[in-house]
Design a protein around this motif. Structure first.
Motif, mmCIF file in Angstrom:
data_model
loop_
_atom_site.group_PDB
_atom_site.id
_atom_site.type_symbol
_atom_site.label_atom_id
_atom_site.label_comp_id
_atom_site.label_asym_id
_atom_site.label_seq_id
_atom_site.Cartn_x
_atom_site.Cartn_y
_atom_site.Cartn_z
ATOM 1 N N ARG A 69 0.826 -1.218 0.000
ATOM 2 C CA ARG A 69 0.000 0.000 0.000
ATOM 3 C C ARG A 69 0.857 1.264 0.000
ATOM 4 O O ARG A 69 0.318 2.367 0.010
ATOM 5 N N ASP A 70 2.168 1.118 0.034
ATOM 6 C CA ASP A 70 3.108 2.241 0.060
ATOM 7 C C ASP A 70 2.888 3.137 1.284
ATOM 8 O O ASP A 70 3.008 4.348 1.220
ATOM 9 N N LEU A 71 2.573 2.488 2.425
ATOM 10 C CA LEU A 71 2.362 3.230 3.669
ATOM 11 C C LEU A 71 3.459 2.967 4.696
ATOM 12 O O LEU A 71 3.473 3.575 5.758
ATOM 13 N N LEU A 72 4.366 2.037 4.382
ATOM 14 C CA LEU A 72 5.420 1.693 5.322
ATOM 15 C C LEU A 72 6.672 1.295 4.573
ATOM 16 O O LEU A 72 6.618 0.474 3.665
ATOM 17 N N ASP A 73 7.776 1.899 4.963
ATOM 18 C CA ASP A 73 9.104 1.459 4.511
ATOM 19 C C ASP A 73 9.851 0.955 5.733
ATOM 20 O O ASP A 73 9.882 1.634 6.764
ATOM 21 N N LEU A 74 10.450 -0.211 5.619
ATOM 22 C CA LEU A 74 11.433 -0.652 6.601
ATOM 23 C C LEU A 74 12.768 -0.300 5.986
ATOM 24 O O LEU A 74 13.068 -0.724 4.862
ATOM 25 N N VAL A 75 13.574 0.507 6.688
ATOM 26 C CA VAL A 75 14.742 1.097 6.043
ATOM 27 C C VAL A 75 16.079 0.609 6.577
ATOM 28 O O VAL A 75 17.090 0.717 5.885
ATOM 29 N N ALA A 76 16.109 0.099 7.804
ATOM 30 C CA ALA A 76 17.376 -0.364 8.378
ATOM 31 C C ALA A 76 17.075 -1.348 9.491
ATOM 32 O O ALA A 76 16.039 -1.248 10.158
ATOM 33 N N ALA A 77 17.972 -2.287 9.684
ATOM 34 C CA ALA A 77 17.826 -3.258 10.770
ATOM 35 C C ALA A 77 19.163 -3.445 11.457
ATOM 36 O O ALA A 77 20.212 -3.480 10.807
ATOM 37 N N ARG A 78 19.085 -3.500 12.754
ATOM 38 C CA ARG A 78 20.233 -3.801 13.601
ATOM 39 C C ARG A 78 19.763 -4.878 14.560
ATOM 40 O O ARG A 78 18.557 -5.095 14.701
ATOM 41 N N PRO A 79 20.637 -5.540 15.265
ATOM 42 C CA PRO A 79 20.159 -6.585 16.191
ATOM 43 C C PRO A 79 19.105 -6.043 17.157
ATOM 44 O O PRO A 79 19.332 -5.062 17.864
ATOM 45 N N GLY A 80 17.920 -6.630 17.119
ATOM 46 C CA GLY A 80 16.853 -6.263 18.034
ATOM 47 C C GLY A 80 16.087 -5.007 17.711
ATOM 48 O O GLY A 80 15.221 -4.594 18.479
ATOM 49 N N VAL A 81 16.367 -4.375 16.558
ATOM 50 C CA VAL A 81 15.664 -3.134 16.213
ATOM 51 C C VAL A 81 15.535 -2.988 14.703
ATOM 52 O O VAL A 81 16.438 -3.364 13.957
ATOM 53 N N VAL A 82 14.381 -2.464 14.276
ATOM 54 C CA VAL A 82 14.133 -2.187 12.865
ATOM 55 C C VAL A 82 13.637 -0.749 12.766
ATOM 56 O O VAL A 82 12.721 -0.348 13.485
ATOM 57 N N LEU A 83 14.242 0.025 11.885
ATOM 58 C CA LEU A 83 13.837 1.410 11.674
ATOM 59 C C LEU A 83 12.893 1.474 10.483
ATOM 60 O O LEU A 83 13.106 0.788 9.478
ATOM 61 N N GLY A 84 11.854 2.306 10.614
ATOM 62 C CA GLY A 84 10.879 2.397 9.539
ATOM 63 C C GLY A 84 10.358 3.802 9.355
ATOM 64 O O GLY A 84 10.562 4.685 10.189
ATOM 65 N N VAL A 85 9.678 4.006 8.238
ATOM 66 C CA VAL A 85 9.020 5.264 7.928
ATOM 67 C C VAL A 85 7.562 4.944 7.628
ATOM 68 O O VAL A 85 7.264 4.156 6.721
ATOM 69 N N ALA A 86 6.661 5.543 8.421
ATOM 70 C CA ALA A 86 5.228 5.348 8.231
ATOM 71 C C ALA A 86 4.653 6.545 7.509
ATOM 72 O O ALA A 86 5.046 7.678 7.746
ATOM 73 N N ARG A 87 3.706 6.262 6.612
ATOM 74 C CA ARG A 87 2.991 7.303 5.888
ATOM 75 C C ARG A 87 1.496 7.105 6.101
ATOM 76 O O ARG A 87 1.069 6.069 6.559
ATOM 77 N N GLY A 88 0.714 8.086 5.741
ATOM 78 C CA GLY A 88 -0.734 7.910 5.740
ATOM 79 C C GLY A 88 -1.472 8.569 6.876
ATOM 80 O O GLY A 88 -2.677 8.654 6.853
ATOM 81 N N GLY A 89 -0.804 8.997 7.912
ATOM 82 C CA GLY A 89 -1.474 9.685 9.006
ATOM 83 C C GLY A 89 -2.150 8.743 9.979
ATOM 84 O O GLY A 89 -2.120 7.528 9.821
ATOM 85 N N PRO A 90 -2.799 9.307 11.002
ATOM 86 C CA PRO A 90 -3.412 8.506 12.057
ATOM 87 C C PRO A 90 -4.476 7.560 11.514
ATOM 88 O O PRO A 90 -5.348 7.963 10.755
ATOM 89 N N GLY A 91 -4.373 6.290 11.889
ATOM 90 C CA GLY A 91 -5.371 5.296 11.516
ATOM 91 C C GLY A 91 -5.356 4.879 10.065
ATOM 92 O O GLY A 91 -6.187 4.085 9.635
ATOM 93 N N ALA A 92 -4.445 5.384 9.280
ATOM 94 C CA ALA A 92 -4.446 5.105 7.847
ATOM 95 C C ALA A 92 -3.462 4.008 7.446
ATOM 96 O O ALA A 92 -3.334 3.702 6.280
ATOM 97 N N GLY A 93 -2.774 3.447 8.389
ATOM 98 C CA GLY A 93 -1.827 2.389 8.041
ATOM 99 C C GLY A 93 -0.421 2.748 8.432
ATOM 100 O O GLY A 93 -0.172 3.668 9.198
ATOM 101 N N GLY A 94 0.510 2.009 7.907
ATOM 102 C CA GLY A 94 1.902 2.275 8.181
ATOM 103 C C GLY A 94 2.376 1.779 9.534
ATOM 104 O O GLY A 94 3.328 2.319 10.077
ATOM 105 N N ASP A 95 1.734 0.756 10.096
ATOM 106 C CA ASP A 95 2.129 0.198 11.388
ATOM 107 C C ASP A 95 3.207 -0.856 11.175
ATOM 108 O O ASP A 95 2.956 -1.880 10.544
#
Length: 185
Positions: free
Chosen positions: A128-154
């Motif tokens: 849906r182009d509402l979430l990018d996972l951009v980097a991962a390190r042990p135990g953590v994943v960085l992401g960028v959410a789009r779409g605003g409140p309640g619109a996705g990107g979780d």
């Protein structure tokens, strides 16, 4: 006092049904061996001081508090424990500099326990182009959410699906404010 760890509770919202109030959350952790605690915001993020104890002691305190919280309010969620040094390393510099754009709603830091390393090539974008996972390190994943409140990107469902672990997410702003509060304590 020197806070050394953070407890990140999954699906906790202080004062709401099934979640403790601040005093009960802090009291449970103190009762179970923490030297000091400070609940940060209302999303189940807690600064923790375990004295001279390390990661094992911090994890033991959080595990011991689980049945206390279940008795007090019925909370049965998961607690992920990280050292403050690990949290700081996860967001060091500007990890979102190359992914930030006009559609960015939130920059996210997803903590994950268990499972396997992330099973997709990064960067990864959902259908849906509402979430990018951009980097991962042990135990953590960085992401960028789009779409605003309640619109996705979780990021939680995606990270859990790709790792088989348990995840909980905080915004970059929350993590930065948490680290600043720990430094002032």
């Amino acid at each position: 006092m020197t806070f050394t760890h953070v407890v990140l509770y999954r699906a906790m919202n202080l004062g709401h049904r099934g979640s403790p109030v601040r005093a009960d959350l802090e009291g449970a952790l103190l009762e179970c061996g923490a030297a000091a605690v400070r609940s940060f915001q209302t999303n189940g993020t807690v600064l923790l001081d375990v004295g001279s104890g390390g990661d094992d002691v911090a994890g033991a305190v959080a595990r011991a508090a689980a049945p206390v919280l279940a008795d007090v309010c019925g909370y049965a969620g998961t607690a992920l424990v990280r050292s403050l040094d690990d949290v700081a390393a996860a967001v060091e510099g500007d990890p979102f500099a190359l992914t930030r754009d006009g559609r960015t709603y939130r920059e996210t830091v997803t903590f994950v326990d268990g499972g396997q390393p992330l099973s997709v090539a990064l960067p990864w974008t959902d259908a849906r182009d509402l979430l990018d996972l951009v980097a991962a390190r042990p135990g953590v994943v960085l992401g960028v959410a789009r779409g605003g409140p309640g619109a996705g990107g979780d990021p939680n469902p995606a990270v859990e699906r790709f790792t088989g672990g348990v995840a909980t997410t905080r915004t970059l702003g929350t993590v930065q404010r948490l680290l600043a509060a720990a430094a002032r304590a």
